[in-house]
Design an enzyme around this catalytic site. Structure first.
Site, PDB file in Angstrom:
ATOM      1  N   CYS A  11       0.849  -1.182   0.000  1.00  0.00           N
ATOM      2  CA  CYS A  11       0.000   0.000   0.000  1.00  0.00           C
ATOM      3  C   CYS A  11       0.885   1.233   0.000  1.00  0.00           C
ATOM      4  O   CYS A  11       2.114   1.143   0.104  1.00  0.00           O
ATOM      5  CB  CYS A  11      -0.954   0.019   1.198  1.00  0.00           C
ATOM      6  SG  CYS A  11      -0.111   0.074   2.780  1.00  0.00           S
ATOM      7  N   CYS A  14       3.495   1.874   2.745  1.00  0.00           N
ATOM      8  CA  CYS A  14       4.787   1.178   2.636  1.00  0.00           C
ATOM      9  C   CYS A  14       5.796   2.074   1.932  1.00  0.00           C
ATOM     10  O   CYS A  14       6.947   2.209   2.367  1.00  0.00           O
ATOM     11  CB  CYS A  14       4.632  -0.131   1.867  1.00  0.00           C
ATOM     12  SG  CYS A  14       3.524  -1.343   2.625  1.00  0.00           S
ATOM     13  N   ASP A 417      -3.514  17.499 -28.315  1.00  0.00           N
ATOM     14  CA  ASP A 417      -2.563  17.507 -29.416  1.00  0.00           C
ATOM     15  C   ASP A 417      -3.352  17.657 -30.712  1.00  0.00           C
ATOM     16  O   ASP A 417      -4.473  17.177 -30.829  1.00  0.00           O
ATOM     17  CB  ASP A 417      -1.779  16.196 -29.421  1.00  0.00           C
ATOM     18  CG  ASP A 417      -0.867  16.076 -30.626  1.00  0.00           C
ATOM     19  OD1 ASP A 417      -0.042  16.972 -30.829  1.00  0.00           O
ATOM     20  OD2 ASP A 417      -1.007  15.083 -31.367  1.00  0.00           O
TER      21      ASP A 417
END
Length: 746
Positions: A11, A14, A417
């Site tokens: 997770c 961590c 773009d």
């Protein structure tokens, strides 16, 4: 700079823990990305990679220069084994008619591997968290499943649950009964493994963009050494080497043309549709494709110094710069989990203090853990993603993960773009201007016939338009002169195609901007350079389709100009409507392109975009995104080329057109498989709807379980009823997620 692959993270907390430990070292500035499972650190000369690895391992995780052994495939194996073993356990527990003599012992045999082997990632993470005084969802999963399994083992071996003829007692309150809860232990483990597997599969794709980008380069190259041609690996090229680029081959590395002339297709790198003409002295870029004649190139940059490698670094840095994934369930469980554990311990102590007995006390405590066990929480995200992404696939939309969904809620600006996104990305004939004495159809037929022998992209566009109107005659004596044009004979009559624009007096549909007689760039097999000077070299066409920048060619028959053909990258028919819909969703559209300002502004005006960034290089697109983010905007980016990849990764939400390059697709958060800008509208709507479902799932999963916690603590729910309530909350989550199947496109 030291980069490490981190293993064992489950997770975002961590990643945060590892990052804090690394940054406590003197002279270390580190970031840990949970999504890409990488740590990047700038260190002083006194520290080495081994020192960083030692710190990470001391924290309870693994760190290597290669991918950890615990991969998605290993997780898949755990899921498959757990699913096969859990199914009969759950069925036997929930269908009393199937509970034969000693069925409980078979359930124990089947559930044990699920709890131990399948649940090992949760148990390991819980132990690591315990060492550091932390608790997450892994802690609650581990404690809950082990408690349910441990109670069942105790009841089987030391209680009456192991006797023949045993069935689940039905009681709403905690009692001294002999119920077992193996189905809860196995089922919770399997459901959460499924969610973890889906998350791992999405995260594994994070590095694909870089691999796809590097694979664009040529693998081999023909070098000229001592007057002979020799084929070597492209990686062995050195600065100063002379190498060949034949028609259809990729340029092996950045360099300068020494001999030959040709047109280079830059679309893989720039996304722009018009090839660029090169001659001796012109620079060339690695990974571009030679669309014309033979070239001899001198290598000027190799390896990490090339433009391709620099773009790869841009993508990587943009990805690493994203915030670590913060799943809602993890954030809430940071408070929820410790509270549940304390409540379970308090329940055990209270019941022991009342003198009800150890069995009743333990039953109530286990009921608390099971009713709060986050099975529905684990399903809340993956089930909504499964249904949402499945519906999205039907509509031509691919959603990467939860972080992408969260971004759609926040974005207020969308950068588009131009080429291949707002426009089709393909040159096509938009206007034909015949001279006196020749029809439009005959002019196109002659030009298409000559160009049919050409490999030039613009020539192919003319031929395609001509073939749509009928068969073409055969061309003879065809000849192409790089930088000049093409010529051939049709029925013995010489036809040439080269530079030229029609006089203003010839047709009222043509309006020239800038100088009175602008010099149009040569098309055909000749010069096809991008318009360098927008003010003096742009021709605009006024018509029903609106203005669009065009490239002109002149058709000469027997030496006399007989007509002119304009080619342009046309705007997609749905672009204007899509941009209007994006505005209604609260997004401000902007256009970004490497084209000249006049070209970009013409397209923007046609589709209804007010703000334009023109003449932007690939690295400049990242700067545009960063600048807007610095202004406090949350930016989405829609693109299709390699040149868009870094900007897609840097943006808060990246949307790649599916017809674009793999690099752009892998660097994005959402992929629009449907070759239509309206897919971007549907993508935002579907993503926001999916996020709303996920949030609703999480809320009701917590509300459902939390509302039952007081009942469990009071001894009014035995673990079996708690398990049933947990199952009902999971069913509710699944049914709520299935509502996404009815999502209707715009």
């Amino acid at each position: 700079m030291i980069e490490l692959e981190i293993g064992g993270m489950t997770c975002a907390s961590c990643a945060s823990r590892i990052e804090k430990k690394l940054n406590r070292l003197d002279g270390v500035t580190a970031t840990v990305n949970y999504a890409t499972e990488k740590a990047r650190a700038t260190v002083s000369s006194s520290l080495t990679a081994a020192d960083l690895i030692a710190v990470v391992e001391k924290t309870g995780y693994t760190a290597t220069f290669e991918k950890p052994a615990e991969t998605r495939d290993a997780l898949r194996d755990r899921l498959l084994v757990s699913a096969v073993l859990s199914l009969p356990v759950i069925v036997l527990a929930m269908v009393p008619a199937l509970q034969f003599d000693y069925w409980q012992w078979l359930s124990l045999v089947l559930a044990a591997p699920v709890v131990v082997y399948g649940g090992w990632p949760f148990h390991r993470a819980a132990f690591v968290n315990l060492r550091h005084g932390a608790a997450t969802m892994d802690t609650l999963v581990s404690v809950g499943t082990l408690a349910a399994f441990g109670w069942s083992v105790w009841a089987l071996f030391l209680g009456d649950a192991g006797m023949p003829g045993m069935t689940h007692p039905f009681s709403l309150t905690a009692s001294d009964g002999d119920a077992i809860y193996l189905e809860a232990a196995a089922g919770v483990t399997t459901f959460l493994l499924a969610g973890r597997y889906l998350e791992a599969r999405a995260k594994r794709r994070a590095g694909d963009a870089l691999r796809a980008l590097l694979e664009l380069g040529a693998k081999t190259v023909t070098v000229l050494r001592d007057g002979t041609e020799r084929e070597i690996p492209a990686a062995d090229l050195r600065v100063g080497d002379h190498f060949l680029v034949r028609p259809g081959e990729k340029v092996a590395t950045d360099g300068v043309v020494l001999d030959g002339a040709s047109a280079l297709d830059l679309s893989l790198l720039t996304g722009e549709s018009v090839p660029v003409e090169v001659r001796p002295g012109d620079p060339v870029t690695g990974a571009t494709v030679n669309a014309g004649g033979r070239l001899v190139v001198r290598a000027t940059k190799v390896g990490a110094d090339t433009q391709l490698a620099q773009m790869a670094r841009l993508v990587e840095e943009a990805q690493d710069g994203k915030a670590a994934v913060q799943r809602l369930a993890d954030r809430i469980s940071a408070v929820f989990v410790p509270v549940v554990i304390v409540l379970a311990i308090g329940t055990l102590g209270f019941w022991l203090g009342t003198g009800r007995g150890t069995t009743a006390a333990f039953t109530a405590a286990v009921a608390v853990l099971i009713i709060a066990c986050p099975c529905a929480l684990g399903l809340a995200t993956p089930t909504a993603l499964l249904v949402g992404t499945g519906r999205g696939a039907q509509l031509g939309i691919l959603i990467r993960g939860v972080e992408a969904l969260e971004s759609t809620r926040r974005v207020d600006t969308i950068i588009l773009d131009k080429t291949g996104t707002v426009t089709t990305g393909r040159m096509s004939v938009v206007t034909i201007v015949p001279a006196a004495g020749i029809t439009e159809a005959e002019l196109l037929r002659l030009a298409g016939a000559v160009e049919s022998a050409s490999e030039h992209p613009l020539g192919r566009a003319i031929t395609a338009a001509a073939r749509d109107r009928g068969p073409l005659p055969e061309v003879t004596n065809f000849h192409a002169t790089a930088g000049v044009g093409v010529q051939g004979q049709i029925d013995g009559v010489p036809v040439e195609i080269g530079t030229g624009t029609p006089p203003m007096s010839l047709s009222p549909t043509v309006r020239l901007t800038g100088a009175a007689s602008p010099t149009a760039r040569l098309s055909g097999a000749g010069n096809s350079s991008l318009l360098a000077d927008a003010d003096s070299h742009t021709v605009r066409l006024a018509g029903a389709a609106g203005p669009a920048a065009a490239t002109w060619v002149e058709v000469r028959v027997d030496g006399t100009a007989r007509g002119w053909i304009a080619l342009a990258d046309t705007v997609r028919p749905t672009s204007a409507a899509a941009i209007s819909s994006l505005r209604r969703l609260g997004l401000e559209p902007m256009l970004v392109t490497g084209d000249a300002p006049a070209v970009a502004e013409a397209v923007a005006a046609e589709v209804g975009i007010d703000q334009v960034f023109a003449g932007v290089l690939p690295s400049g697109k990242v700067d545009v995104v960063k600048r807007l983010q610095a202004e406090g905007r949350s930016v989405a980016m829609v693109g299709d080329g390699v040149n868009d990849a870094a900007a897609l990764a840097q943006s808060d939400l990246g949307l790649a057109m599916g017809a674009g390059t793999d690099v752009a697709i892998q660097a994005s958060d959402l992929t629009l498989v449907r070759d239509d800008l309206t897919a971007a509208v549907d993508a935002v709507r579907l993503s926001r709807r999916t996020l709303a479902i996920i949030r609703g799932n999480l809320f009701w999963a917590f509300a459902y379980n939390v509302s039952a916690l007081p009942l469990a603590a009071a001894g009014l729910l035995n673990p079996m009823i708690a398990g049933a309530a947990m199952a009902l909350s999971s069913i509710f989550v699944v049914l709520n997620s299935l509502r996404l199947r009815r999502f209707a496109p715009h």
